[in-house]
Design a protein around this motif. Structure first.
Motif, PDB file in Angstrom:
ATOM      1  N   SER A  25      -8.609   7.233   3.370  1.00 59.07           N
ATOM      2  CA  SER A  25      -8.296   8.567   2.859  1.00 59.07           C
ATOM      3  C   SER A  25      -7.191   8.522   1.810  1.00 59.07           C
ATOM      4  O   SER A  25      -6.941   9.516   1.120  1.00 59.07           O
ATOM      5  N   LEU A  26      -6.511   7.362   1.688  1.00 60.91           N
ATOM      6  CA  LEU A  26      -5.495   7.202   0.651  1.00 60.91           C
ATOM      7  C   LEU A  26      -6.184   7.118  -0.705  1.00 60.91           C
ATOM      8  O   LEU A  26      -7.207   6.462  -0.850  1.00 60.91           O
ATOM      9  N   GLY A  27      -5.630   7.754  -1.681  1.00 58.99           N
ATOM     10  CA  GLY A  27      -6.273   7.804  -2.985  1.00 58.99           C
ATOM     11  C   GLY A  27      -6.423   6.459  -3.659  1.00 58.99           C
ATOM     12  O   GLY A  27      -7.308   6.276  -4.504  1.00 58.99           O
ATOM     13  N   HIS A  28      -5.586   5.490  -3.292  1.00 57.20           N
ATOM     14  CA  HIS A  28      -5.627   4.184  -3.958  1.00 57.20           C
ATOM     15  C   HIS A  28      -6.379   3.129  -3.161  1.00 57.20           C
ATOM     16  O   HIS A  28      -6.345   1.952  -3.515  1.00 57.20           O
ATOM     17  N   VAL A  29      -7.067   3.524  -2.092  1.00 61.93           N
ATOM     18  CA  VAL A  29      -7.882   2.598  -1.301  1.00 61.93           C
ATOM     19  C   VAL A  29      -9.320   3.090  -1.299  1.00 61.93           C
ATOM     20  O   VAL A  29      -9.610   4.206  -0.864  1.00 61.93           O
ATOM     21  N   ARG A  30     -10.227   2.248  -1.797  1.00 64.76           N
ATOM     22  CA  ARG A  30     -11.643   2.599  -1.855  1.00 64.76           C
ATOM     23  C   ARG A  30     -12.439   1.580  -1.043  1.00 64.76           C
ATOM     24  O   ARG A  30     -12.299   0.369  -1.241  1.00 64.76           O
ATOM     25  N   LEU A  31     -13.275   2.078  -0.153  1.00 66.96           N
ATOM     26  CA  LEU A  31     -14.085   1.218   0.707  1.00 66.96           C
ATOM     27  C   LEU A  31     -15.565   1.440   0.405  1.00 66.96           C
ATOM     28  O   LEU A  31     -16.011   2.578   0.224  1.00 66.96           O
TER      29      LEU A  31
ATOM     30  N   LEU B   5       0.819  -1.209   0.000  1.00 67.20           N
ATOM     31  CA  LEU B   5       0.000   0.000   0.000  1.00 67.20           C
ATOM     32  C   LEU B   5       0.854   1.260   0.000  1.00 67.20           C
ATOM     33  O   LEU B   5       0.327   2.374  -0.080  1.00 67.20           O
ATOM     34  N   ARG B   6       2.157   1.079   0.117  1.00 70.39           N
ATOM     35  CA  ARG B   6       3.071   2.217   0.139  1.00 70.39           C
ATOM     36  C   ARG B   6       4.004   2.149  -1.080  1.00 70.39           C
ATOM     37  O   ARG B   6       4.066   1.154  -1.760  1.00 70.39           O
ATOM     38  N   GLY B   7       4.718   3.205  -1.331  1.00 67.04           N
ATOM     39  CA  GLY B   7       5.661   3.211  -2.436  1.00 67.04           C
ATOM     40  C   GLY B   7       5.162   4.027  -3.608  1.00 67.04           C
ATOM     41  O   GLY B   7       4.075   4.624  -3.587  1.00 67.04           O
ATOM     42  N   GLU B   8       5.962   4.047  -4.674  1.00 70.23           N
ATOM     43  CA  GLU B   8       5.659   4.876  -5.831  1.00 70.23           C
ATOM     44  C   GLU B   8       4.441   4.363  -6.615  1.00 70.23           C
ATOM     45  O   GLU B   8       3.676   5.146  -7.167  1.00 70.23           O
ATOM     46  N   GLN B   9       4.288   3.051  -6.688  1.00 68.34           N
ATOM     47  CA  GLN B   9       3.152   2.467  -7.400  1.00 68.34           C
ATOM     48  C   GLN B   9       2.422   1.504  -6.461  1.00 68.34           C
ATOM     49  O   GLN B   9       2.530   0.287  -6.605  1.00 68.34           O
TER      50      GLN B   9
END
Length: 292
Positions: free
Chosen positions: A207-213, A168-172
């Motif tokens: 709230s992270l842009g790449h996690v949708r609940l 969930l972390r990193g550039e991609q």
């Protein structure tokens, strides 16, 4: 020696076969081009045996594959990751390799796919997805699932679960879309304090842009996911690498047929459409924590 878990080997083999065919080569011609016996190419393409990263590179060179992203993806599928002590500079493994003797093969399969996928779509009906768990919640879930495990076993499994969250972390980072039945949020796993911390963590992670609940409230009634949870792994560039995972108490079932992928993909889309929006879901989760 087999390099990489079984599901990943089959996926890699299928793509290498596709690249060979695109290059207009037979398996015999490919084998001759890299100085191997034809049977080795066949075993790799069927997933019967694994392949080292250096050998994947040799095959891709023979097939004229120059796309750096595609080469990187196929390198990852054969286990490219952290260096393997004592196996030479070219040998690399995923971080989970250190746990290969202590984790079930199906779990290693799952972790390796999770580490290499670009997107994860999951329906959960009972517990928070592992990638979104706090250490305290993960500890409580592990104790409950194993019955009466030794404390050191629990802590090792929690460490593995926390290590998984690096995707969930990193550039991609891995894109995650999770549909959660309301029951996931209502079960007080580990007690009120642990659950309160877990719900706060869900809101923060959401709230992270790449996690949708997306929450499926009890008021939504029966739905297509009522038969049980599932996970869909999607990979960049190559749709044929996608796989559905169904978890059972003692094992996991991996579905790779196109018709299965279509069916579960359509089911997930339906579930997401019937669930609350991402924004409303975060408000719903926060409301449970506030006693609303």
């Amino acid at each position: 020696m087999r390099y990489g878990p079984a599901v990943r080997r089959r996926k890699l083999g299928a793509e290498l076969r596709r690249q060979r065919e695109l290059a207009g080569l037979t398996s015999l011609e490919a084998a001759r081009a890299v100085g191997w016996h034809q049977s080795k190419v066949s075993r790799i393409e069927t997933g019967a045996s694994g392949v080292k990263p250096a050998d994947v590179a040799r095959l891709l060179d023979a097939y004229g594959v120059t796309d750096p992203e595609l080469r990187a993806l196929l390198g990852a599928l054969c286990g490219a990751g952290s260096p393997v002590p004592g196996e030479g500079a070219g040998a690399r493994r995923g971080w989970w390799y250190a746990y290969r003797d202590r984790l079930p093969p199906a779990y290693l399969d799952f972790i390796s796919l999770e580490s290499e996928a670009s997107r994860l779509s999951t329906l959960e009906t009972t517990v928070v997805p592992g990638l979104l768990q706090t250490p305290a919640y993960a500890r409580a879930v592990t104790r409950a699932a194993l019955g009466d495990p030794a404390p050191e076993q629990v802590e090792e499994l929690v460490r593995v679960r926390m290590a998984r969250q690096a995707v969930l972390r990193g550039e991609q980072p891995l894109e995650v879309c999770a549909v959660l039945d309301e029951a996931v949020l209502r079960h007080e796993v580990g007690g009120p304090e642990v659950m309160a911390g877990q719900l706060r963590h869900l809101v923060e992670t959401g709230s992270l842009g790449h996690v949708r609940l997306h929450v499926l409230p009890f008021s939504s009634g029966g739905h297509i996911g009522i038969t049980g949870p599932f996970v869909i792994f999607s990979f960049p560039r190559i749709a044929d690498l996608d796989v559905v995972v169904l978890d059972h108490l003692t094992s996991s079932l991996y579905l790779e047929r196109k018709e299965d992928l279509r069916a579960y993909g359509a089911a997930f889309t339906t579930l997401r459409e019937h669930a609350l929006s991402h924004e409303n879901s975060l408000e719903f989760i926060a409301g449970i924590n506030d006693g609303a």
